[in-house]
Write an enzyme that holds these catalytic residues in place. Structure first.
Site, PDB file in Angstrom:
ATOM      1  N   LEU A 105       0.819  -1.222   0.000  1.00  0.00           N
ATOM      2  CA  LEU A 105       0.000   0.000   0.000  1.00  0.00           C
ATOM      3  C   LEU A 105       0.849   1.265   0.000  1.00  0.00           C
ATOM      4  O   LEU A 105       0.565   2.226   0.706  1.00  0.00           O
ATOM      5  CB  LEU A 105      -0.962  -0.016   1.195  1.00  0.00           C
ATOM      6  CG  LEU A 105      -1.934  -1.203   1.194  1.00  0.00           C
ATOM      7  CD1 LEU A 105      -2.731  -1.248   2.491  1.00  0.00           C
ATOM      8  CD2 LEU A 105      -2.886  -1.133  -0.010  1.00  0.00           C
ATOM      9  N   ALA A 106       1.933   1.247  -0.814  1.00  0.00           N
ATOM     10  CA  ALA A 106       2.680   2.499  -1.016  1.00  0.00           C
ATOM     11  C   ALA A 106       1.859   3.343  -1.999  1.00  0.00           C
ATOM     12  O   ALA A 106       0.657   3.125  -2.153  1.00  0.00           O
ATOM     13  CB  ALA A 106       4.075   2.174  -1.532  1.00  0.00           C
ATOM     14  N   LYS A 145       7.373  -3.595  -4.212  1.00  0.00           N
ATOM     15  CA  LYS A 145       8.603  -3.336  -4.950  1.00  0.00           C
ATOM     16  C   LYS A 145       8.921  -4.530  -5.855  1.00  0.00           C
ATOM     17  O   LYS A 145       8.833  -5.674  -5.415  1.00  0.00           O
ATOM     18  CB  LYS A 145       9.727  -3.137  -3.934  1.00  0.00           C
ATOM     19  CG  LYS A 145      10.842  -2.239  -4.404  1.00  0.00           C
ATOM     20  CD  LYS A 145      11.888  -2.087  -3.327  1.00  0.00           C
ATOM     21  CE  LYS A 145      11.830  -0.787  -2.549  1.00  0.00           C
ATOM     22  NZ  LYS A 145      11.723   0.446  -3.266  1.00  0.00           N
ATOM     23  N   SER A 169       0.081   1.380 -16.091  1.00  0.00           N
ATOM     24  CA  SER A 169       0.740   2.654 -16.359  1.00  0.00           C
ATOM     25  C   SER A 169      -0.184   3.812 -16.023  1.00  0.00           C
ATOM     26  O   SER A 169      -1.401   3.707 -16.119  1.00  0.00           O
ATOM     27  CB  SER A 169       1.146   2.776 -17.830  1.00  0.00           C
ATOM     28  OG  SER A 169       1.718   4.069 -18.049  1.00  0.00           O
ATOM     29  N   HIS A 214       6.073  -0.260 -23.700  1.00  0.00           N
ATOM     30  CA  HIS A 214       5.394   1.030 -23.467  1.00  0.00           C
ATOM     31  C   HIS A 214       6.355   2.004 -22.780  1.00  0.00           C
ATOM     32  O   HIS A 214       6.497   3.160 -23.181  1.00  0.00           O
ATOM     33  CB  HIS A 214       4.141   0.800 -22.609  1.00  0.00           C
ATOM     34  CG  HIS A 214       3.615   2.031 -21.925  1.00  0.00           C
ATOM     35  ND1 HIS A 214       4.244   2.630 -20.838  1.00  0.00           N
ATOM     36  CD2 HIS A 214       2.533   2.806 -22.172  1.00  0.00           C
ATOM     37  CE1 HIS A 214       3.567   3.699 -20.468  1.00  0.00           C
ATOM     38  NE2 HIS A 214       2.526   3.830 -21.261  1.00  0.00           N
ATOM     39  N   GLU A 253       8.017   5.472 -24.022  1.00  0.00           N
ATOM     40  CA  GLU A 253       7.943   6.666 -23.168  1.00  0.00           C
ATOM     41  C   GLU A 253       9.323   7.340 -23.070  1.00  0.00           C
ATOM     42  O   GLU A 253       9.438   8.570 -23.171  1.00  0.00           O
ATOM     43  CB  GLU A 253       7.431   6.217 -21.798  1.00  0.00           C
ATOM     44  CG  GLU A 253       7.440   7.235 -20.690  1.00  0.00           C
ATOM     45  CD  GLU A 253       7.059   6.581 -19.345  1.00  0.00           C
ATOM     46  OE1 GLU A 253       6.101   5.777 -19.299  1.00  0.00           O
ATOM     47  OE2 GLU A 253       7.737   6.857 -18.340  1.00  0.00           O
TER      48      GLU A 253
HETATM   49  P1  NDP Z   1       7.539   0.817  -4.076  1.00  0.00           P
HETATM   50  O1  NDP Z   1       8.061   0.232  -5.315  1.00  0.00           O
HETATM   51  O2  NDP Z   1       8.289   1.897  -3.410  1.00  0.00           O
HETATM   52  O3  NDP Z   1       7.318  -0.390  -3.035  1.00  0.00           O
HETATM   53  C1  NDP Z   1       6.917  -0.149  -1.694  1.00  0.00           C
HETATM   54  C2  NDP Z   1       5.955  -1.238  -1.215  1.00  0.00           C
HETATM   55  O4  NDP Z   1       6.565  -2.524  -1.302  1.00  0.00           O
HETATM   56  C3  NDP Z   1       5.552  -1.032   0.217  1.00  0.00           C
HETATM   57  O5  NDP Z   1       4.202  -1.367   0.367  1.00  0.00           O
HETATM   58  C4  NDP Z   1       6.471  -2.021   0.946  1.00  0.00           C
HETATM   59  O6  NDP Z   1       5.962  -2.434   2.193  1.00  0.00           O
HETATM   60  C5  NDP Z   1       6.459  -3.159  -0.018  1.00  0.00           C
HETATM   61  N1  NDP Z   1       7.572  -4.078   0.172  1.00  0.00           N
HETATM   62  C6  NDP Z   1       8.882  -3.859  -0.110  1.00  0.00           C
HETATM   63  N2  NDP Z   1       9.613  -4.943   0.188  1.00  0.00           N
HETATM   64  C7  NDP Z   1       8.761  -5.886   0.651  1.00  0.00           C
HETATM   65  C8  NDP Z   1       8.909  -7.221   1.110  1.00  0.00           C
HETATM   66  N3  NDP Z   1      10.107  -7.829   1.111  1.00  0.00           N
HETATM   67  N4  NDP Z   1       7.809  -7.883   1.525  1.00  0.00           N
HETATM   68  C9  NDP Z   1       6.606  -7.289   1.490  1.00  0.00           C
HETATM   69  N5  NDP Z   1       6.387  -6.037   1.080  1.00  0.00           N
HETATM   70  C10 NDP Z   1       7.459  -5.338   0.655  1.00  0.00           C
HETATM   71  O7  NDP Z   1       6.015   1.306  -4.256  1.00  0.00           O
HETATM   72  P2  NDP Z   1       5.281   2.008  -5.477  1.00  0.00           P
HETATM   73  O8  NDP Z   1       3.890   2.215  -5.008  1.00  0.00           O
HETATM   74  O9  NDP Z   1       6.036   3.160  -6.021  1.00  0.00           O
HETATM   75  O10 NDP Z   1       5.290   0.909  -6.632  1.00  0.00           O
HETATM   76  C11 NDP Z   1       4.696  -0.366  -6.466  1.00  0.00           C
HETATM   77  C12 NDP Z   1       4.934  -1.177  -7.732  1.00  0.00           C
HETATM   78  O11 NDP Z   1       4.320  -0.527  -8.828  1.00  0.00           O
HETATM   79  C13 NDP Z   1       6.417  -1.324  -8.099  1.00  0.00           C
HETATM   80  O12 NDP Z   1       6.638  -2.590  -8.658  1.00  0.00           O
HETATM   81  C14 NDP Z   1       6.615  -0.266  -9.149  1.00  0.00           C
HETATM   82  O13 NDP Z   1       7.672  -0.567 -10.020  1.00  0.00           O
HETATM   83  C15 NDP Z   1       5.264  -0.294  -9.848  1.00  0.00           C
HETATM   84  N6  NDP Z   1       4.878   0.928 -10.544  1.00  0.00           N
HETATM   85  C16 NDP Z   1       5.108   2.149 -10.012  1.00  0.00           C
HETATM   86  C17 NDP Z   1       4.747   3.309 -10.677  1.00  0.00           C
HETATM   87  C18 NDP Z   1       4.995   4.629 -10.063  1.00  0.00           C
HETATM   88  O14 NDP Z   1       4.679   5.630 -10.732  1.00  0.00           O
HETATM   89  N7  NDP Z   1       5.514   4.706  -8.845  1.00  0.00           N
HETATM   90  C19 NDP Z   1       4.057   3.255 -11.961  1.00  0.00           C
HETATM   91  C20 NDP Z   1       3.771   1.931 -12.403  1.00  0.00           C
HETATM   92  C21 NDP Z   1       4.195   0.827 -11.731  1.00  0.00           C
HETATM   93  P3  NDP Z   1       6.356  -1.611   3.538  1.00  0.00           P
HETATM   94  O15 NDP Z   1       5.387  -0.472   3.605  1.00  0.00           O
HETATM   95  O16 NDP Z   1       6.152  -2.595   4.633  1.00  0.00           O
HETATM   96  O17 NDP Z   1       7.781  -1.162   3.388  1.00  0.00           O
END
Ligand code: NDP
Length: 475
Positions: free
Chosen positions: A10-11, A75, A128, A185, A189
């Site tokens: 839930l980031a 991640k 995306s 894609h 970009e």
């Molecule tokens: P991040 O890539 O920064 O990932 C953070 C999340 O991953 C947190 O919820 C974290 O939990 C969790 N996490 C990390 N390590 C672990 C682990 N070992 N076990 C369980 N949970 C873990 O978050 P984003 O929201 O930026 O991106 C999420 C995904 O979406 C990524 O794969 C990214 O590449 C993709 N994406 C992102 C875009 C963007 O614009 N940001 C666009 C399109 C795709 P905790 O809170 O506990 O640390």
């Protein structure tokens, strides 16, 4: 159990997608490794819909209706594998795990095969649109088994961007195909951003325009064929004033571009597939070059050998840049679609380029008016050998060609780098050439390695006895 969908991770992306599901009337089970994020989401946005708060994976899985559908937004890389393993242990055959992260498509192929053996459906879904798209409607590219799309499609389509009543989401194809097309894609970009950057640099360096004036040019361009999200935000970025210095923000940002890797993946995959994605490759290399800060510092002041005066007709040169940008963009997309066709053939995915153009019209970062034209081109001829051969694009390039050459030659004479403009033009010239110097390459290869060559006037392979009497033999 009452939740239709669960979101774990839930980031930024995961929480926005969870809210998007809830706002569309779905009950959403929430899970995150650290509970603080789950609680923050419920506290700040709990009123937007029906959320089920869970702490453990067992509780999370238990909150879901069957077949269970879980979207992973963690991640990419090892964390995704760890979460899949935990989920798979708690789920039952027929349940669906969706990975919405930016996974490498070969990882998705591997994960899908392993989960299929355990009776679970695994859907690698490219998503995306960044933060904003995740909340208000992204473009979604789900791969995986077709049968899982029956249970999943309506849910995903309900939260996707909609263009003319069509959702920007469709089943892409088997296993890793969704992440593969998302990767391409992103590569497109990169190319698009680099081309826009070169246009910006030319307007500044060749015409002496300041950021505000360049912003006006992009705003105007956005009213025509170039209308797109990236051109629109370019104007907004250029118009932003830095609060600290009062200067345009872009002038105080360090000019070293970073990258997270999807552009690099696209180029690596293109190299393996043997597809020339020169626009995307130049874009990735341009970012790398910009980041070589020590080298760049040492090289400032090297001979420039400028051979031309700046253009005197600013209006004409601006129009030339617009045309060059459009033509180069056609090339970048043509190359990207070639890579998709090659991936489809390599992995037996049966991908449909018109469908991709359709779902990229909204929600995603490369959304553009132009994609309607690409859709039309592939609807008309699904077996188009290259996008630039579609009548519409052929004509567009014919209109742009003089401008395109003027821009590349003027930039070269002025010493202004235009790697993507120039390589796109060279690609075009090479593609339409009747003869290429590859004949010489074949001769050289035969000379030093007896690698043989074909003849224009006979079937079969031939070799010249270079170190003997230089007669030709059949290989
Ligand atoms: P991040 O890539 O920064 O990932 C953070 C999340 O991953 C947190 O919820 C974290 O939990 C969790 N996490 C990390 N390590 C672990 C682990 N070992 N076990 C369980 N949970 C873990 O978050 P984003 O929201 O930026 O991106 C999420 C995904 O979406 C990524 O794969 C990214 O590449 C993709 N994406 C992102 C875009 C963007 O614009 N940001 C666009 C399109 C795709 P905790 O809170 O506990 O640390």
């Amino acid at each position: 159990a009452r939740a239709q969908i669960g979101v774990t991770g839930l980031a930024v992306m995961g929480s926005n997608i969870a809210r998007n599901f809830a706002r569309h009337g779905h009950t959403v089970a929430l899970h995150n490794r650290s509970i603080a994020k789950t609680d923050a989401l419920i506290e700040e946005h709990g009123s937007e819909g029906d959320f089920v708060r869970t702490e453990t994976i067992e509780e999370f899985v238990g909150a879901l209706q069957k077949p269970r559908r879980v979207l992973i937004m963690v991640k990419a890389g090892d964390p995704t594998d760890a979460v899949i393993e935990e989920l798979a242990a708690a789920m039952e055959p027929g349940d669906i795990i969706i990975d919405g992260g930016n996974a490498l498509y070969t990882d998705t192929i591997r994960r899908e095969a392993s989960l299929r053996e355990r009776g679970l459906h695994f859907v690698g879904a490219g998503i995306s649109g960044g933060e904003e798209g995740a909340l208000n409607g992204p473009s979604i590219m789900p791969g995986g088994p077709k049968e899982s799309y029956a249970a999943l499609g309506p849910l995903l389509e309900s939260i996707a961007a909609q263009v003319d009543g069509t959702p920007c989401c469709t089943h892409i194809g088997p296993d890793g195909s969704g992440h593969f097309v998302k990767m391409v894609h992103n590569g497109i970009e990169y190319a698009d951003m680099q081309l826009i950057g070169e246009a910006y640099n030319l307007l500044g360096s060749a015409l002496g325009y300041d950021a505000g004036k360049i912003a006006d040019v992009f705003t105007e361009w956005n009213g025509g064929d170039l209308e797109s999200y990236l051109v629109e935000i370019t104007a907004e970025v250029l118009r932003q004033t830095d609060a600290k210095t009062g200067k345009p923000l872009v002038d105080v940002i360090v000019d070293a571009a970073e990258q997270k890797g999807t552009g690099r993946w696209t180029v690596k995959s293109a190299l393996d597939l043997g597809v020339p994605v020169t626009g995307i490759a130049e874009a990735v290399f341009a970012r790398a070059l910009s980041g070589s800060r020590e080298q760049r510092k040492a090289a400032v002041g090297l001979a420039s050998g400028v051979l031309a005066d700046k253009p005197t007709d600013a209006a004409q040169f601006t129009e030339d840049i617009r045309q060059a940008l459009y033509a180069s963009k056609v090339v970048a997309y043509a190359q990207g679609f070639d890579q998709i066709a090659a991936g489809s053939a390599e992995y037996d995915w049966d991908l449909h380029p018109a469908d991709l153009a359709t779902i990229w019209r909204g929600g995603c970062i490369i959304r553009a008016r132009f994609l309607n034209r690409i859709k039309d081109a592939y609807d008309e001829n699904p077996k188009l050998p290259s996008l630039i051969l579609a009548p519409y694009f052929r004509d567009a390039i014919e209109t742009a060609i003089d401008s395109w050459r003027r821009v590349v030659s003027t930039a070269t004479l002025l010493g202004i780098p235009v790697p993507a403009f120039a390589s796109s033009l060279s690609y075009y010239d090479a593609l339409r050439a009747e003869r290429l110097p590859a004949a010489l390459t074949q001769g050289q290869r035969d000379f030093f390695g007896a690698h043989t060559y074909e003849r224009v006037d006979a079937e079969g392979k031939f070799h010249t006895l270079w170190s003997g009497d230089r007669s030709e033999v059949r290989a």
